[in-house]
Scaffold this motif. Sequence first.
Motif, PDB file in Angstrom:
ATOM      1  N   THR A  97      -3.511   3.704  -5.693  1.00 11.28           N
ATOM      2  CA  THR A  97      -4.470   2.657  -5.386  1.00 11.28           C
ATOM      3  C   THR A  97      -4.493   2.351  -3.894  1.00 11.28           C
ATOM      4  O   THR A  97      -5.545   2.086  -3.322  1.00 11.28           O
ATOM      5  N   LEU A  98      -3.343   2.401  -3.240  1.00 15.11           N
ATOM      6  CA  LEU A  98      -3.288   2.112  -1.810  1.00 15.11           C
ATOM      7  C   LEU A  98      -3.760   3.295  -0.961  1.00 15.11           C
ATOM      8  O   LEU A  98      -4.419   3.108   0.061  1.00 15.11           O
ATOM      9  N   CYS A  99      -3.416   4.508  -1.361  1.00 14.95           N
ATOM     10  CA  CYS A  99      -3.677   5.685  -0.516  1.00 14.95           C
ATOM     11  C   CYS A  99      -5.083   6.259  -0.654  1.00 14.95           C
ATOM     12  O   CYS A  99      -5.635   6.767   0.330  1.00 14.95           O
TER      13      CYS A  99
ATOM     14  N   LEU B 261     -10.099   8.781   1.476  1.00 12.79           N
ATOM     15  CA  LEU B 261     -11.548   8.930   1.354  1.00 12.79           C
ATOM     16  C   LEU B 261     -12.272   8.536   2.637  1.00 12.79           C
ATOM     17  O   LEU B 261     -13.216   9.219   3.056  1.00 12.79           O
ATOM     18  N   MET B 262     -11.840   7.465   3.276  1.00 15.98           N
ATOM     19  CA  MET B 262     -12.481   7.060   4.536  1.00 15.98           C
ATOM     20  C   MET B 262     -12.199   8.075   5.644  1.00 15.98           C
ATOM     21  O   MET B 262     -13.069   8.359   6.464  1.00 15.98           O
ATOM     22  N   GLY B 263     -10.996   8.645   5.659  1.00 16.46           N
ATOM     23  CA  GLY B 263     -10.689   9.689   6.632  1.00 16.46           C
ATOM     24  C   GLY B 263     -11.550  10.915   6.421  1.00 16.46           C
ATOM     25  O   GLY B 263     -12.052  11.518   7.382  1.00 16.46           O
ATOM     26  N   CYS B 264     -11.740  11.312   5.173  1.00 17.57           N
ATOM     27  CA  CYS B 264     -12.601  12.460   4.862  1.00 17.57           C
ATOM     28  C   CYS B 264     -14.054  12.164   5.212  1.00 17.57           C
ATOM     29  O   CYS B 264     -14.763  13.027   5.733  1.00 17.57           O
TER      30      CYS B 264
ATOM     31  N   PRO C  15     -12.417   8.320  18.355  1.00 12.98           N
ATOM     32  CA  PRO C  15     -11.156   7.852  17.755  1.00 12.98           C
ATOM     33  C   PRO C  15     -11.198   6.398  17.297  1.00 12.98           C
ATOM     34  O   PRO C  15     -10.576   6.046  16.302  1.00 12.98           O
ATOM     35  N   LEU C  16     -11.941   5.556  17.998  1.00 15.69           N
ATOM     36  CA  LEU C  16     -12.021   4.151  17.606  1.00 15.69           C
ATOM     37  C   LEU C  16     -12.689   4.002  16.237  1.00 15.69           C
ATOM     38  O   LEU C  16     -12.248   3.207  15.398  1.00 15.69           O
ATOM     39  N   ILE C  17     -13.720   4.778  15.995  1.00 13.93           N
ATOM     40  CA  ILE C  17     -14.395   4.737  14.690  1.00 13.93           C
ATOM     41  C   ILE C  17     -13.444   5.230  13.602  1.00 13.93           C
ATOM     42  O   ILE C  17     -13.412   4.673  12.503  1.00 13.93           O
ATOM     43  N   PHE C  18     -12.654   6.247  13.908  1.00 12.08           N
ATOM     44  CA  PHE C  18     -11.677   6.746  12.945  1.00 12.08           C
ATOM     45  C   PHE C  18     -10.677   5.648  12.581  1.00 12.08           C
ATOM     46  O   PHE C  18     -10.382   5.419  11.413  1.00 12.08           O
ATOM     47  N   ILE C  19     -10.174   4.941  13.574  1.00 11.17           N
ATOM     48  CA  ILE C  19      -9.210   3.864  13.335  1.00 11.17           C
ATOM     49  C   ILE C  19      -9.853   2.746  12.521  1.00 11.17           C
ATOM     50  O   ILE C  19      -9.242   2.205  11.589  1.00 11.17           O
ATOM     51  N   ILE C  20     -11.092   2.412  12.829  1.00 18.25           N
ATOM     52  CA  ILE C  20     -11.803   1.375  12.079  1.00 18.25           C
ATOM     53  C   ILE C  20     -11.988   1.796  10.628  1.00 18.25           C
ATOM     54  O   ILE C  20     -11.780   0.996   9.704  1.00 18.25           O
ATOM     55  N   MET C  21     -12.362   3.048  10.401  1.00 19.48           N
ATOM     56  CA  MET C  21     -12.581   3.512   9.031  1.00 19.48           C
ATOM     57  C   MET C  21     -11.276   3.547   8.231  1.00 19.48           C
ATOM     58  O   MET C  21     -11.258   3.178   7.060  1.00 19.48           O
TER      59      MET C  21
ATOM     60  N   GLY D  66      -8.789   1.588   8.801  1.00 18.22           N
ATOM     61  CA  GLY D  66      -8.525   0.170   8.568  1.00 18.22           C
ATOM     62  C   GLY D  66      -9.318  -0.376   7.395  1.00 18.22           C
ATOM     63  O   GLY D  66      -8.792  -1.138   6.574  1.00 18.22           O
ATOM     64  N   ILE D  67     -10.589   0.005   7.302  1.00 17.34           N
ATOM     65  CA  ILE D  67     -11.408  -0.412   6.158  1.00 17.34           C
ATOM     66  C   ILE D  67     -10.826   0.142   4.859  1.00 17.34           C
ATOM     67  O   ILE D  67     -10.764  -0.553   3.847  1.00 17.34           O
ATOM     68  N   GLY D  68     -10.380   1.390   4.887  1.00 16.54           N
ATOM     69  CA  GLY D  68      -9.747   1.981   3.709  1.00 16.54           C
ATOM     70  C   GLY D  68      -8.468   1.250   3.332  1.00 16.54           C
ATOM     71  O   GLY D  68      -8.187   1.034   2.158  1.00 16.54           O
ATOM     72  N   LEU D  69      -7.691   0.852   4.330  1.00 18.50           N
ATOM     73  CA  LEU D  69      -6.454   0.115   4.087  1.00 18.50           C
ATOM     74  C   LEU D  69      -6.746  -1.246   3.463  1.00 18.50           C
ATOM     75  O   LEU D  69      -6.094  -1.641   2.485  1.00 18.50           O
ATOM     76  N   ILE D  70      -7.717  -1.950   4.001  1.00 17.85           N
ATOM     77  CA  ILE D  70      -8.088  -3.254   3.444  1.00 17.85           C
ATOM     78  C   ILE D  70      -8.595  -3.104   2.016  1.00 17.85           C
ATOM     79  O   ILE D  70      -8.221  -3.866   1.129  1.00 17.85           O
ATOM     80  N   SER D  71      -9.412  -2.101   1.777  1.00 16.61           N
ATOM     81  CA  SER D  71      -9.925  -1.845   0.432  1.00 16.61           C
ATOM     82  C   SER D  71      -8.791  -1.511  -0.535  1.00 16.61           C
ATOM     83  O   SER D  71      -8.769  -1.969  -1.679  1.00 16.61           O
ATOM     84  N   GLY D  72      -7.842  -0.710  -0.078  1.00 10.89           N
ATOM     85  CA  GLY D  72      -6.695  -0.354  -0.912  1.00 10.89           C
ATOM     86  C   GLY D  72      -5.841  -1.553  -1.255  1.00 10.89           C
ATOM     87  O   GLY D  72      -5.411  -1.725  -2.394  1.00 10.89           O
TER      88      GLY D  72
END
Length: 80
Positions: free
Chosen positions: A29-31, A36-39, A53-59, A61-67
Amino acid sequence: MKNNEKAKKNKERQRTLKYMSVGMNMVYTLCTPMVLMGCLYYFVIEKKFGRHPLIFIIMIGIGLISGYYSFYKLVKEIGK
């Protein structure tokens, strides 16, 4: 006496497997959203717009918050 010991060990084994399955479910659930956001970043944004790279970090982060939100809902559901 031996049947009682076997039943006790079997019950303990089932309880352990239950907790292990819940733990693995929490890890997935966390990973999963972060992967998916990285892909999504790699296959859509990087191919279309180049490296940012900033967009990658933001995405991620969004995946982490969603998880973590999904994790919170899962823990809340298990607590009932």
